[in-house]
Design a protein around this motif. Structure first.
Motif, PDB file in Angstrom:
ATOM      1  N   ASP A  53      30.757  47.918  20.734  1.00  0.00           N
ATOM      2  CA  ASP A  53      31.872  48.623  21.325  1.00  0.00           C
ATOM      3  C   ASP A  53      31.341  49.376  22.606  1.00  0.00           C
ATOM      4  O   ASP A  53      32.016  49.303  23.580  1.00  0.00           O
ATOM      5  N   LEU A  54      30.142  49.830  22.556  1.00  0.00           N
ATOM      6  CA  LEU A  54      29.647  50.628  23.711  1.00  0.00           C
ATOM      7  C   LEU A  54      29.344  49.516  24.818  1.00  0.00           C
ATOM      8  O   LEU A  54      29.720  50.038  26.069  1.00  0.00           O
ATOM      9  N   LYS A  55      28.797  48.537  24.484  1.00  0.00           N
ATOM     10  CA  LYS A  55      28.662  47.467  25.761  1.00  0.00           C
ATOM     11  C   LYS A  55      29.937  47.104  26.261  1.00  0.00           C
ATOM     12  O   LYS A  55      30.251  46.883  27.658  1.00  0.00           O
ATOM     13  N   GLU A  56      30.968  46.709  25.379  1.00  0.00           N
ATOM     14  CA  GLU A  56      32.329  46.426  25.888  1.00  0.00           C
ATOM     15  C   GLU A  56      32.831  47.498  26.859  1.00  0.00           C
ATOM     16  O   GLU A  56      33.314  47.334  28.070  1.00  0.00           O
ATOM     17  N   VAL A  57      32.860  48.918  26.495  1.00  0.00           N
ATOM     18  CA  VAL A  57      33.217  49.964  27.376  1.00  0.00           C
ATOM     19  C   VAL A  57      32.377  49.854  28.876  1.00  0.00           C
ATOM     20  O   VAL A  57      32.959  49.970  29.964  1.00  0.00           O
ATOM     21  N   GLN A  58      31.005  49.708  28.864  1.00  0.00           N
ATOM     22  CA  GLN A  58      30.166  49.719  29.932  1.00  0.00           C
ATOM     23  C   GLN A  58      30.705  48.536  30.779  1.00  0.00           C
ATOM     24  O   GLN A  58      30.803  48.712  32.147  1.00  0.00           O
ATOM     25  N   ILE A  59      31.055  47.305  30.269  1.00  0.00           N
ATOM     26  CA  ILE A  59      31.336  46.422  31.258  1.00  0.00           C
ATOM     27  C   ILE A  59      32.745  46.493  31.864  1.00  0.00           C
ATOM     28  O   ILE A  59      32.867  46.325  32.933  1.00  0.00           O
ATOM     29  N   GLU A  60      33.418  47.036  30.969  1.00  0.00           N
ATOM     30  CA  GLU A  60      34.889  47.509  31.780  1.00  0.00           C
ATOM     31  C   GLU A  60      34.713  48.488  32.570  1.00  0.00           C
ATOM     32  O   GLU A  60      35.320  48.298  33.810  1.00  0.00           O
ATOM     33  N   GLU A  61      34.116  49.355  32.364  1.00  0.00           N
ATOM     34  CA  GLU A  61      33.719  50.555  33.574  1.00  0.00           C
ATOM     35  C   GLU A  61      33.107  50.074  34.704  1.00  0.00           C
ATOM     36  O   GLU A  61      33.608  50.193  35.935  1.00  0.00           O
ATOM     37  N   GLU A  62      32.164  48.867  34.426  1.00  0.00           N
ATOM     38  CA  GLU A  62      31.632  48.205  35.833  1.00  0.00           C
ATOM     39  C   GLU A  62      32.766  47.469  36.735  1.00  0.00           C
ATOM     40  O   GLU A  62      32.867  47.492  37.712  1.00  0.00           O
ATOM     41  N   CYS A  63      33.638  46.706  35.860  1.00  0.00           N
ATOM     42  CA  CYS A  63      34.561  46.073  36.457  1.00  0.00           C
ATOM     43  C   CYS A  63      35.533  46.766  37.226  1.00  0.00           C
ATOM     44  O   CYS A  63      35.880  46.751  38.440  1.00  0.00           O
ATOM     45  N   LEU A  64      36.008  47.949  36.541  1.00  0.00           N
ATOM     46  CA  LEU A  64      36.876  48.922  37.317  1.00  0.00           C
ATOM     47  C   LEU A  64      36.512  49.406  38.360  1.00  0.00           C
ATOM     48  O   LEU A  64      37.100  49.623  39.631  1.00  0.00           O
ATOM     49  N   LYS A  65      34.926  49.683  38.597  1.00  0.00           N
ATOM     50  CA  LYS A  65      34.326  50.125  39.666  1.00  0.00           C
ATOM     51  C   LYS A  65      34.483  49.461  40.752  1.00  0.00           C
ATOM     52  O   LYS A  65      34.588  49.620  41.764  1.00  0.00           O
ATOM     53  N   VAL A  66      34.083  48.032  40.521  1.00  0.00           N
ATOM     54  CA  VAL A  66      33.670  47.057  41.511  1.00  0.00           C
ATOM     55  C   VAL A  66      35.382  46.802  42.104  1.00  0.00           C
ATOM     56  O   VAL A  66      35.655  46.496  43.286  1.00  0.00           O
ATOM     57  N   LEU A  67      36.442  46.786  41.371  1.00  0.00           N
ATOM     58  CA  LEU A  67      37.910  46.513  41.599  1.00  0.00           C
ATOM     59  C   LEU A  67      38.182  47.849  42.580  1.00  0.00           C
ATOM     60  O   LEU A  67      38.772  47.601  43.550  1.00  0.00           O
ATOM     61  N   ALA A  68      37.765  48.849  42.248  1.00  0.00           N
ATOM     62  CA  ALA A  68      38.180  50.149  42.988  1.00  0.00           C
ATOM     63  C   ALA A  68      37.448  50.188  44.437  1.00  0.00           C
ATOM     64  O   ALA A  68      37.894  50.460  45.503  1.00  0.00           O
ATOM     65  N   LEU A  69      36.236  49.914  44.380  1.00  0.00           N
ATOM     66  CA  LEU A  69      35.281  50.068  45.555  1.00  0.00           C
ATOM     67  C   LEU A  69      35.331  48.583  46.402  1.00  0.00           C
ATOM     68  O   LEU A  69      35.059  49.026  47.677  1.00  0.00           O
ATOM     69  N   TYR A  70      35.517  47.575  46.014  1.00  0.00           N
ATOM     70  CA  TYR A  70      35.557  46.239  46.819  1.00  0.00           C
ATOM     71  C   TYR A  70      36.780  45.896  47.061  1.00  0.00           C
ATOM     72  O   TYR A  70      37.064  44.861  48.055  1.00  0.00           O
ATOM     73  N   GLN A  71      37.880  46.090  46.170  1.00  0.00           N
ATOM     74  CA  GLN A  71      39.173  45.329  46.262  1.00  0.00           C
ATOM     75  C   GLN A  71      39.086  43.989  46.381  1.00  0.00           C
ATOM     76  O   GLN A  71      39.598  43.385  47.501  1.00  0.00           O
ATOM     77  N   VAL A  73      39.429  39.731  46.451  1.00  0.00           N
ATOM     78  CA  VAL A  73      40.442  38.804  46.107  1.00  0.00           C
ATOM     79  C   VAL A  73      40.026  37.414  45.983  1.00  0.00           C
ATOM     80  O   VAL A  73      38.594  37.076  45.723  1.00  0.00           O
ATOM     81  N   ALA A  74      40.994  36.533  45.789  1.00  0.00           N
ATOM     82  CA  ALA A  74      40.655  35.181  45.403  1.00  0.00           C
ATOM     83  C   ALA A  74      39.724  34.864  44.326  1.00  0.00           C
ATOM     84  O   ALA A  74      40.051  35.561  43.154  1.00  0.00           O
ATOM     85  N   SER A  75      38.663  34.038  44.482  1.00  0.00           N
ATOM     86  CA  SER A  75      38.002  33.688  43.283  1.00  0.00           C
ATOM     87  C   SER A  75      37.013  35.047  42.833  1.00  0.00           C
ATOM     88  O   SER A  75      36.720  35.094  41.486  1.00  0.00           O
ATOM     89  N   ASP A  76      36.857  36.008  43.492  1.00  0.00           N
ATOM     90  CA  ASP A  76      36.020  37.295  43.027  1.00  0.00           C
ATOM     91  C   ASP A  76      37.163  37.983  42.238  1.00  0.00           C
ATOM     92  O   ASP A  76      36.634  38.736  41.218  1.00  0.00           O
ATOM     93  N   LEU A  77      38.309  38.062  42.788  1.00  0.00           N
ATOM     94  CA  LEU A  77      39.457  38.693  41.843  1.00  0.00           C
ATOM     95  C   LEU A  77      39.475  38.048  40.546  1.00  0.00           C
ATOM     96  O   LEU A  77      39.606  38.593  39.316  1.00  0.00           O
ATOM     97  N   ARG A  78      39.713  36.808  40.682  1.00  0.00           N
ATOM     98  CA  ARG A  78      39.803  36.064  39.199  1.00  0.00           C
ATOM     99  C   ARG A  78      38.899  36.261  38.399  1.00  0.00           C
ATOM    100  O   ARG A  78      38.970  36.412  37.001  1.00  0.00           O
ATOM    101  N   PHE A  79      37.600  36.232  38.935  1.00  0.00           N
ATOM    102  CA  PHE A  79      36.136  36.199  37.960  1.00  0.00           C
ATOM    103  C   PHE A  79      36.406  37.810  37.355  1.00  0.00           C
ATOM    104  O   PHE A  79      36.301  37.884  35.956  1.00  0.00           O
ATOM    105  N   LEU A  80      36.585  38.826  38.107  1.00  0.00           N
ATOM    106  CA  LEU A  80      36.800  40.149  37.540  1.00  0.00           C
ATOM    107  C   LEU A  80      37.790  40.467  36.341  1.00  0.00           C
ATOM    108  O   LEU A  80      37.543  40.784  35.372  1.00  0.00           O
ATOM    109  N   VAL A  81      38.838  39.798  36.835  1.00  0.00           N
ATOM    110  CA  VAL A  81      40.114  39.853  35.822  1.00  0.00           C
ATOM    111  C   VAL A  81      39.821  39.132  34.553  1.00  0.00           C
ATOM    112  O   VAL A  81      39.915  39.762  33.450  1.00  0.00           O
TER     113      VAL A  81
END
Lengths: 220, 259
Positions: A53-71, A73-81
């Motif tokens: 559970d802890l790892k799941e939350v950490q991964i989600e937080e990392e993804c949200l951080k990158v989405l917010a900071l780098y916006q 697109v394209a393959s990078d966006l698909r990868f994160l989603v």
């Protein structure tokens, strides 16, 4: 900027693969505990779930951080989603391992009726689907992901078969209904695991092709 | 090259094998691109890719640059506007332009917006005043300037000056508005105002915008066209192009893996 983003994406990829390995391991432990009716191992699986559970939350937080900071697109966006979704599927697979462990605790030590249900082939199939779907993610292999999708129906058929057999067993021995229902639930948990592996495979296909193929039928 | 490019609107202007030369240098290579009415199309690509040159062909702004020559056609209202007989002043009344740097005339706010109307022979003062007010309202500037219409336009902030230029372009009631990086010199809040304005204006106008800011392209446009080295590489619905571009060059550019 791009180098930084790529580093962040690599880090997320590693985190997800580490969660994948942990989940596969948890799955295997659950199957071993089931085969040997090992209550100790079952208890261990339940206790260790928090780690996932802890790892799941950490991964989600990392993804949200990158989405917010780098916006991205394209393959990078698909990868994160896709990572966000696979992350969720892995955590749910581990939850199913916990559910199986709970069934083991209920079933172990109870007088078994004159009936057995061998879940080995079903567990092997679901385990293979999980392995293949993670492989497909690592190798970006949408062909392999397609094969995982096709296997899902076989697991569904195995669950239906268990249902029919256990239903008959209950009518033969109604006093053992509680035990038998728990035994049936194991097949339900295995089937759910296979569903999550299928989701992972479908997410890999989205990452590769940009097509959402969920809710479409497979042939052959 | 074109991915699912269906729009609900009719084409208002299109180029057919449009090439542009600056002396011996070919800046555009046979670009065929159509623009849907009342939609926003973003032109993106690295510096020098030809996107601004292309935009400037659409109302003959390149005429002002010595040594330019074009081939192919730009068809607007059934006519090739590159033809010699085209009245460029009347063309620009139909196809207006807003530039990167706000360029108000050193006149009052009112006179800036009224300028195009007066030049085009509108003499009735109350009609001019009504059109000035309407244009300033459309450009979301009216509330900020209504009490100082006779003050110098150059006293406005950069963002206000840019909206004034948009009002000035709208005053002559064009069908198409060309925008060449209209927000690149503005701060984020002024930029946001321009972007919101673009989304409102597309109810009535066709907008073609050149931008270096890809997030801006993805936010405001319905269709995006990617230019590289004077060629049109890919054009498609903006949401598709930014999630799943077809061409590798497009993918590399929008994800920043370029060069």
């Amino acid at each position: 900027m791009t180098i930084h983003l790529q580093r962040e994406l690599d880090k997320i990829r590693h985190m997800l693969l580490s969660l994948g390995a942990l989940t596969e391991n948890r799955f295997k432990q659950a199957i071993r505990a089931l085969n040997e009716m090992d209550v100790e191992l079952a208890r261990e699986i339940i206790d260790k779930d928090e780690e996932i559970d802890l790892k799941e939350v950490q991964i989600e937080e990392e993804c949200l951080k990158v989405l917010a900071l780098y916006q991205p697109v394209a393959s990078d966006l698909r990868f994160l989603v896709v990572v966000i979704k696979i992350n969720n599927d892995l955590e749910r697979i581990a939850d199913q391992a916990v559910n199986i462990a709970v069934r083991i605790k209920t079933l172990a030590g109870k007088p078994a009726p004159d009936f057995t249900c061998d879940y080995t082939p079903m567990a092997e199939k679901a385990g293979l689907m999980l392995k293949m779907s993670l492989d497909a993610f690592v190798r970006q292999d949408d062909k392999k992901a397609e094969r995982v999708r096709q296997m899902d129906e076989e697991v569904d058929a195995m669950r239906n078969n268990a249902y029919d057999r256990i239903k008959k067993a209950i009518s033969r021995a109604p006093d053992k209904a509680g035990y038998l229902i728990n035994l049936f639930l194991v097949s339900r948990h295995l089937e759910r695991m296979a569903d999550h592996a299928t989701n992972i495979a479908e997410e890999v296909i989205y990452m590769r092709r940009g097509e959402i193929i969920r809710h479409t039928e497979t042939f052959d | 090259m074109t991915q699912e490019n269906k729009t609900t609107h009719d084409t208002i202007i299109q180029t057919q094998d449009l090439s542009l030369f600056y002396g011996d240098f070919q800046a555009l290579h046979e670009i065929s691109l159509s623009f849907a009415q009342r939609e926003v199309t973003a032109l993106i690509g690295p510096s020098g890719c030809g996107k601004s040159s292309f935009l400037r062909c659409l109302n003959r702004m390149n005429d002002l640059t010595a040594g330019t020559r074009s081939e192919g056609e730009v068809v607007f209202e059934g006519k090739n506007i590159l033809g010699k007989k085209i009245d460029v002043v009347s063309l620009r009344r139909h196809i207006g332009m807003v530039f990167q740097k706000a360029n108000p005339f050193p006149k009052s706010i009112y006179d800036n917006v009224a300028y195009g109307l007066v030049v085009n022979g509108l003499k009735n003062r109350s009609m001019v005043a009504a059109r000035v007010e309407k244009s300033l309202k459309q450009a979301a500037l009216w509330e900020e300037v209504k009490d100082r219409l006779n003050k110098p336009a150059l006293g406005l902030s950069g963002g206000q000056q840019q909206r004034l230029c948009i009002a000035r372009a709208l005053a002559v009631e064009p069908e198409i508005l060309l925008m060449d990086e209209p927000a690149s010199a503005l701060d984020p809040i002024a930029t946001q105002k321009i972007e919101e304005l673009i989304l409102e204006l597309k109810e009535r106008y066709t907008i073609i915008i050149v931008t270096h800011n890809m997030q801006q392209a993805s936010r405001v446009s319905d269709t995006t066209a990617f230019f590289y080295m004077g060629k049109l590489i890919e054009v498609g619905r903006t949401n598709a192009l930014f999630t799943k571009p077809i061409k590798k060059e497009t993918e590399d550019y929008i994800t920043g893996r370029f060069g």
